[in-house]
Design an enzyme around this catalytic site. Structure first.
Site, PDB file in Angstrom:
ATOM      1  N   ASP A   1      -2.039  13.510  87.446  1.00 41.35           N
ATOM      2  CA  ASP A   1      -1.387  14.270  86.373  1.00 41.35           C
ATOM      3  C   ASP A   1      -0.604  13.390  85.410  1.00 41.35           C
ATOM      4  O   ASP A   1      -0.187  12.277  85.740  1.00 41.35           O
ATOM      5  CB  ASP A   1      -0.459  15.340  86.965  1.00 41.35           C
ATOM      6  CG  ASP A   1       0.638  14.757  87.851  1.00 41.35           C
ATOM      7  OD1 ASP A   1       0.349  13.841  88.639  1.00 41.35           O
ATOM      8  OD2 ASP A   1       1.800  15.213  87.737  1.00 41.35           O
TER       9      ASP A   1
ATOM     10  N   GLU B   1       2.456  14.777  90.603  1.00 41.63           N
ATOM     11  CA  GLU B   1       3.510  13.790  90.880  1.00 41.63           C
ATOM     12  C   GLU B   1       4.726  14.041  89.996  1.00 41.63           C
ATOM     13  O   GLU B   1       5.872  13.925  90.414  1.00 41.63           O
ATOM     14  CB  GLU B   1       2.962  12.368  90.632  1.00 41.63           C
ATOM     15  CG  GLU B   1       3.888  11.254  91.093  1.00 41.63           C
ATOM     16  CD  GLU B   1       4.823  10.717  90.018  1.00 41.63           C
ATOM     17  OE1 GLU B   1       5.709   9.931  90.338  1.00 41.63           O
ATOM     18  OE2 GLU B   1       4.676  11.104  88.843  1.00 41.63           O
TER      19      GLU B   1
HETATM   20 ZN   LIG Z   1       3.715   7.970  87.187  1.00 38.24          ZN
END
Ligand SMILES: [Zn+2]
Length: 484
Positions: free
Chosen positions: A77, A144
């Site tokens: 992401d 993340e």
């Molecule tokens: Zn990163």
């Protein structure tokens, strides 16, 4: 423009592909599908778990099958941020890039070099000619950027390797070897209220002008904490004059150092001048203690919109101030292994007044699990002494620097061979996926390195183009060394 002509070609070709696929946090499905189809087209075994995390298993180059498995890890992401004058839909539009000297940037949006370059490097290795490596597992996590939740849902056995290269740091010449874990605590102090004494009027004591900042990264600077400043001012005020606290509020986020706080009090008209003098005096003392850090600190008395009918009774007021005086804030310990790294800290982050009582929020961090718990225990203990109710959330794990780590020795040696000097060893006082992965896969030997990326998470994000080639050279040389 085409970036696939940059060196190394195999990496930039993959990054160009990633740029064309929308992949903000929570919307990684298409990128996950690309990873699976890429693996399939190369006859590689690949798997996607229910969370969206993908693993691609890459066999060793011939003759190196017995080498230890190395996990190459990054996140799928990216953060989607754009300038307000840019017409861009992160759900469908490909990222538009431009080159400015040595830098690659996007047109008015985040670029996603964080962590697209890391991922592209791992994928590029599959096609790279002449690179020698043992068995590899490419691990691409999701989500993340919004709390490391993809890594948090990894299941045992998803990767088999015991050595991991995290490709998600942003500083050429540095290797990251540790991060902090953390946990939040909510303290609710029940209070008794009584009628405001006759003849008193309401005042607001307001603390503002502090710098605040990230509760992990900036805690080392020992900036002022608005809740602490307000507590000290009020403690002096109530010693000098009858002054009755009705409410205290301050801070708005667990991960931000509180910049502002205010207390609503009832006091006699005749006491206002004295109160304002005591407050100003205490503020000046605090400013001196803070050195040049907080020259804009301001403590002012303002008339309140309305009078408070009820105030805290004497006992509750005393207990509240004692509790706030006692709760720790700031750096608790520095690392022994990494000079300049905060090992353990607490942010006295928020306070609000509710019908039930006073609700106080703290955020504690440490790279050592036991030290994290010890400080949280101290906070709980202080709160319980005050008769407060304490709720601790589930902590997320840190990553304690291991200077004897095998992969660290390899990276140091290879870095010296390739660049003529050892890398700087660093750790951060904030969360990284390595902390969580280390807990999910006990014994995992990890380091993190990457190219030079500036201003991630903002439309100013840019990656230094030559640094990507240096990052690639280091990665290839480390894999070659690990292949024996
Ligand atoms: Zn990163």
């Amino acid at each position: 423009m085409s970036i696939s002509g940059f060196e190394p070609n195999v990496l930039w070709k993959q990054f160009e592909k990633i740029l064309s696929i929308p992949h903000c946090s929570g919307n990684e499905k298409q990128l996950g599908e690309y990873l699976l189809s890429y693996a399939k087209s190369r006859n590689l075994e690949a798997e996607r778990d229910d969370t969206g995390n993908v693993v691609i298993r890459v066999p060793a180059t011939p003759g190196h099958e017995g080498a230890p498995v190395v996990v190459l890890q990054g996140h799928q992401d990216m953060v989607g941020e754009k300038n307000s004058d840019v017409n861009f839909d992160f759900n469908k539009d490909p990222i538009q890039v431009e080159v400015d000297g040595d830098w690659l940037t996007a047109k008015g949006t985040t670029l996603g070099a964080d962590n697209g370059i890391g991922l592209a490097a791992a994928l590029g290795l599959v096609e790279a000619e002449g690179v020698v490596h043992g068995p590899l597992e490419i691990l691409a996590t999701v989500d993340e950027e919004v709390g490391l939740t993809g890594a948090g849902k990894l299941l045992p056995g998803f990767v088999k390797g015991q050595t991991l290269l995290n490709l998600d740091s942003e500083e050429l010449g540095a290797v990251y070897i540790g991060c902090a874990g953390g946990g939040d605590t909510t303290i609710t102090l029940p209070v008794s209220r009584t009628d405001a004494p006759a003849g008193t009027k309401s005042l607001i004591v307001k603390v503002s002008g502090l710098r605040g900042g990230h509760s992990g990264i900036d805690i080392i600077e020992q900036r002022g904490n608005a809740i602490k400043v307000l507590t000290r001012v009020l403690s002096q005020v109530v010693k000098s004059q009858p002054c009755h606290i009705a409410e205290i509020n301050g801070g708005n986020k667990r991960n931000a150092i509180p910049r502002e706080a205010w207390g609503g009090v009832m006091a006699l008209d005749t006491a206002v001048d004295e109160i304002s003098g005591v407050a100003a005096n205490e503020m000046e003392k605090i400013k001196v203690e803070l050195g040049g850090r907080e020259s804009d600190l301001s403590v002012v008395l303002e008339p309140a919109d309305q009078a408070y009918a009820k105030v805290l009774d004497e006992k509750s007021q005393g207990t509240l101030l004692d509790l706030l005086l006692g709760l720790p804030h700031g750096v608790e310990a520095m690392s022994y292994d990494i000079p300049g790294l905060v090992e353990t800290s607490n942010n006295l982050a928020t306070i609000s007044t509710s019908g039930k009582g006073m609700v106080i929020g703290t955020s504690t961090r440490s790279s050592i699990v036991s030290a994290l718990q010890a400080l949280r225990d101290r906070i709980s203990g202080i709160a319980r002494l005050a008769g407060a109710e304490v709720k601790e959330n589930e902590p997320y794990p840190g990553w304690k620097p291991d200077l004897d780590s095998n992969i660290l020795q390899v990276v140091k040696k290879v870095h010296a061979d390739v660049f003529g000097k050892e890398p700087e060893m660093k750790a951060i006082h904030a969360g990284l996926e390595c902390g969580i992965i280390g807990e999910k896969f006990p014994g995992m030997d990890m380091v993190s390195f990457g190219p030079w990326i500036e201003h991630p998470h903002s439309p100013e994000e840019r990656v230094n183009i030559p640094s990507v080639n240096s990052f690639w050279q280091l990665l290839v040389a480390v894999l070659q060394e690990m292949a024996g």
